[in-house]
Design a protein around this motif. Structure first.
Motif, PDB file in Angstrom:
ATOM      1  N   SER A  28      11.368 -19.923  13.766  1.00 36.59           N
ATOM      2  CA  SER A  28      11.168 -21.339  14.091  1.00 36.59           C
ATOM      3  C   SER A  28      10.712 -22.060  12.829  1.00 36.59           C
ATOM      4  CB  SER A  28      10.137 -21.498  15.207  1.00 36.59           C
ATOM      5  OG  SER A  28       8.896 -20.943  14.818  1.00 36.59           O
ATOM      6  N   SER A  33      12.843 -26.896  15.019  1.00 33.58           N
ATOM      7  CA  SER A  33      14.167 -26.283  15.151  1.00 33.58           C
ATOM      8  C   SER A  33      14.059 -24.765  14.986  1.00 33.58           C
ATOM      9  CB  SER A  33      15.143 -26.872  14.128  1.00 33.58           C
ATOM     10  OG  SER A  33      14.767 -26.502  12.809  1.00 33.58           O
ATOM     11  N   TYR A  34      15.168 -24.085  15.261  1.00 37.14           N
ATOM     12  CA  TYR A  34      15.224 -22.620  15.214  1.00 37.14           C
ATOM     13  C   TYR A  34      16.397 -22.182  14.367  1.00 37.14           C
ATOM     14  CZ  TYR A  34      11.960 -23.037  19.016  1.00 37.14           C
ATOM     15  OH  TYR A  34      10.852 -23.351  19.756  1.00 37.14           O
ATOM     16  N   TYR A  60      19.025 -25.045  14.963  1.00 37.10           N
ATOM     17  CA  TYR A  60      19.347 -25.051  16.395  1.00 37.10           C
ATOM     18  C   TYR A  60      18.192 -25.684  17.160  1.00 37.10           C
ATOM     19  CZ  TYR A  60      22.912 -21.852  14.796  1.00 37.10           C
ATOM     20  OH  TYR A  60      23.970 -21.299  14.118  1.00 37.10           O
ATOM     21  N   SER A  62      17.061 -24.844  20.144  1.00 33.03           N
ATOM     22  CA  SER A  62      16.273 -23.918  20.967  1.00 33.03           C
ATOM     23  C   SER A  62      16.516 -22.484  20.511  1.00 33.03           C
ATOM     24  CB  SER A  62      16.663 -24.052  22.442  1.00 33.03           C
ATOM     25  OG  SER A  62      17.965 -23.522  22.653  1.00 33.03           O
ATOM     26  N   ASP A  65      19.912 -21.391  21.757  1.00 28.63           N
ATOM     27  CA  ASP A  65      21.042 -21.828  20.929  1.00 28.63           C
ATOM     28  C   ASP A  65      21.208 -20.932  19.705  1.00 28.63           C
ATOM     29  OD1 ASP A  65      21.524 -23.943  22.675  1.00 28.63           O
ATOM     30  OD2 ASP A  65      20.453 -25.409  21.438  1.00 28.63           O
TER      31      ASP A  65
END
Length: 94
Positions: A28, A33-34, A60, A62, A65
């Motif tokens: 993260s 975002s990830y 991403y 999540s 995602d």
């Protein structure tokens, strides 16, 4: 952690393949975002993890995602997650 993953990011799951020579880190970022990155570990690199691709540059919304993208990009990951479904919970998909 690789230079490709910003030092301010937090790796929350690292998944290795059965041979222990590949892994995927899920992380993260401070902006919420990830992302993920695939690494390899070879004898000629002194056993250090070396990034394989530039997946970590994509953000991403999540963990789900990021996982969906990783499963499409990293061939061996689907097999490991099938064998060890509890890893999905650690990624946040329980």
């Amino acid at each position: 952690m690789s230079d490709r993953i910003d030092k301010s990011s937090t790796v929350f799951v690292s998944i290795e393949n059965p041979e222990h020579d590949r892994c995927v880190d899920f992380f993260s970022r401070e902006d919420g975002s990830y992302g993920f990155e695939e690494f390899r570990r070879d004898t000629e690199d002194g056993g250090q993890w070396t990034p394989v691709h530039y997946y970590s540059g994509v953000a991403y919304l999540s963990p789900a995602d990021a996982l969906n993208a990783a499963e499409r990009c990293v061939n061996w990951l689907v097999h490991v997650l099938t064998e060890r479904p509890e890893l999905r919970t650690r990624i946040g998909l329980g």
